[in-house]
Scaffold this active site. Structure first.
Site, PDB file in Angstrom:
ATOM      1  N   SER A  85      18.172  57.591  17.915  1.00  0.00           N
ATOM      2  CA  SER A  85      16.800  58.056  17.713  1.00  0.00           C
ATOM      3  C   SER A  85      16.191  58.628  18.990  1.00  0.00           C
ATOM      4  O   SER A  85      15.341  59.516  18.931  1.00  0.00           O
ATOM      5  CB  SER A  85      15.927  56.910  17.186  1.00  0.00           C
ATOM      6  OG  SER A  85      15.981  55.782  18.049  1.00  0.00           O
ATOM      7  N   ASP A 246       4.673  53.212  16.893  1.00  0.00           N
ATOM      8  CA  ASP A 246       5.425  52.113  16.275  1.00  0.00           C
ATOM      9  C   ASP A 246       5.777  51.023  17.284  1.00  0.00           C
ATOM     10  O   ASP A 246       6.363  50.014  16.931  1.00  0.00           O
ATOM     11  CB  ASP A 246       6.687  52.629  15.583  1.00  0.00           C
ATOM     12  CG  ASP A 246       7.689  53.259  16.562  1.00  0.00           C
ATOM     13  OD1 ASP A 246       7.443  53.232  17.789  1.00  0.00           O
ATOM     14  OD2 ASP A 246       8.716  53.785  16.090  1.00  0.00           O
ATOM     15  N   HIS A 249       9.818  53.072  19.619  1.00  0.00           N
ATOM     16  CA  HIS A 249      10.407  54.291  20.158  1.00  0.00           C
ATOM     17  C   HIS A 249       9.529  54.854  21.282  1.00  0.00           C
ATOM     18  O   HIS A 249       8.373  54.479  21.430  1.00  0.00           O
ATOM     19  CB  HIS A 249      10.580  55.331  19.048  1.00  0.00           C
ATOM     20  CG  HIS A 249      11.567  54.921  18.001  1.00  0.00           C
ATOM     21  ND1 HIS A 249      11.196  54.338  16.800  1.00  0.00           N
ATOM     22  CD2 HIS A 249      12.920  54.995  17.978  1.00  0.00           C
ATOM     23  CE1 HIS A 249      12.278  54.082  16.084  1.00  0.00           C
ATOM     24  NE2 HIS A 249      13.326  54.468  16.772  1.00  0.00           N
TER      25      HIS A 249
END
Length: 305
Positions: A85, A246, A249
Site C-alpha cells: 500500500s 485512517d 497509512h
C-alpha cells in the site's frame, strides 16, 4: 525414605532451597503463560487489523502510471514500482501525491529525460507477492523501486523467508539488466492504530526485518534506503500530519518525505541510462540526531513539500 530409594537429593536440601526451587518453577510457569497470552493477543490483533484495513482500502486507490517529462529529449527511463500500500499510495487522494508519481517526476526533472512509470503495487502485498508483480510488468525496467515489509510484519511472516523472497526478486530484475532500489520496512511501532502488545512486537519485528532486508539488498547488488530508520522519529513526533486519516497509512506529507529520501538513490541507479554517475551510497541510513545535513541535501532533489 525407604532404603535403596533415591530422592534426587531433596532430603539433603535445606528448607529455604526447596522453597526457592518451588517459587522459581511457579514463576517460570506464570511467565510462560503470560508470554503465550501476549503472543495469542498479538496474533489475534494482527489478524483483526489486517482484515479491517483490507476492507478499508478495498476501493481503488489512485494508481500513478504513464509518462512523465514528455518535453525532455534523450533515452526514455523505464521506472517500475513494486510492493504494498505504501508503493501504491493508499492514504493519498491524488496520483500526484504518491511515491511513484513523485519519484517519476523527480527523476525526469533531475535526469532531463522522459520517464515511463509502471506501477504494479497492490495494497496488502507481502514479499511473497513480488514474483507475481514482476510478471505484471509491461516491459523491462531500467530502475525498479520496491517498498514491502509492513504486511509481512502484520502477518508475522518468517524474517529469513521474507528477506530471501526479496533477494530473489532483486536477482531476477537485475538479471534483465535493471537496477533495484529498496525502501526497507517502515517502523510499524510508530502506528498508533496498533495497541500494545502488538505495537511493541510490530516495532521490534519491523526493525529486525529492515536490517535483514538491507543485508540481502546489498549482497544482491541493489540499493537500500532505511525508510523506517529515517522517518520513524518524524511519524512519532508528528502523527497528525504524517499519518492519513485512517491513522495507519502515510499521509501525502509522509509520502513526500519518503520519496525525497528515495530519489537520490533512484537517480544514482539510473546512471546506466543517463550516464550521470552520482556519489550516493548503496545504503542510506541516518540516526535521529545526525540527519539534518542529509535532509537538507535530499530536499534539493524534490519539488514536493
Amino acid at each position: 525414605m525407604t532404603i535403596g530409594q533415591y530422592d534426587g537429593g531433596a532430603g539433603r536440601r535445606p528448607l529455604w532451597a526447596r522453597k526457592l526451587v518451588v517459587a522459581v518453577l511457579r514463576l517460570t510457569r506464570v511467565c510462560i503463560g503470560s508470554l503465550a497470552t501476549v503472543v495469542v493477543l498479538a496474533v489475534v490483533e494482527a489478524y483483526w487489523v489486517g482484515v479491517h484495513f483490507r476492507r478499508a482500502t478495498a476501493e481503488e486507490t489512485p494508481r500513478a502510471a504513464g509518462s512523465y517529462g514528455a518535453g525532455y529529449a534523450g533515452a526514455t527511463i523505464r521506472l517500475a514500482v513494486l510492493g504494498d500500500s505504501n508503493a501504491l499510495g493508499v492514504g493519498a487522494s491524488r496520483r500526484s501525491q504518491t511515491i511513484p508519481a513523485l519519484l517519476a517526476r523527480g527523476l525526469s526533472a533531475k535526469a532531463a529525460r522522459p520517464v515511463i512509470l509502471d506501477n504494479v503495487a497492490v495494497s496488502g502485498a507481502e514479499s511473497r507477492d513480488l514474483a507475481a508483480q514482476i510478471g505484471l510488468l509491461t516491459g523491462i525496467p531500467d530502475v525498479t523501486v520496491i517498498l514491502v515489509g509492513g504486511n509481512d510484519v502484520m502477518q508475522l511472516r518468517s524474517i529469513p523467508a521474507s528477506a530471501a523472497l526479496l533477494a530473489s526478486a532483486i536477482r531476477h530484475l537485475q538479471s534483465q539488466g535493471g537496477q533495484v532500489v529498496v525502501g526497507t520496512c517502515p517502523d510499524m511501532g510508530t502506528i498508533q492504530a496498533l495497541v500494545p502488545p502488538l505495537r511493541f512486537i510490530a516495532g521490534w519485528y519491523s526493525r529486525v526485518l529492515a536490517v535483514a532486508q538491507t543485508f540481502v539488498v546489498l549482497r544482491a547488488g541493489g540499493r537500500a534506503v532505511a525508510i523506517g530508520g529515517m522517518l520513524g522519529p518524524q511519524f512519532l513526533e508528528n502523527p497528525g500530519q504524517m499519518f492519513a486519516t485512517d491513522h495507519f497509512h502515510s499521509s501525502p506529507l509522509g509520502y513526500a518525505r519518503a520519496a525525497r529520501l528515495l530519489l537520490p538513490s533512484v537517480c544514482a541507479a539510473a546512471a546506466p541510462v543517463t550516464g550521470v554517475h552520482l556519489a550516493v551510497p548503496r545504503t542510506v541510513f541516518m540516526h535521529r540526531r545526525a540527519g539534518s545535513g542529509w535532509r537538507r541535501w535530499a530536499r534539493g532533489w524534490d519539488d514536493g513539500p
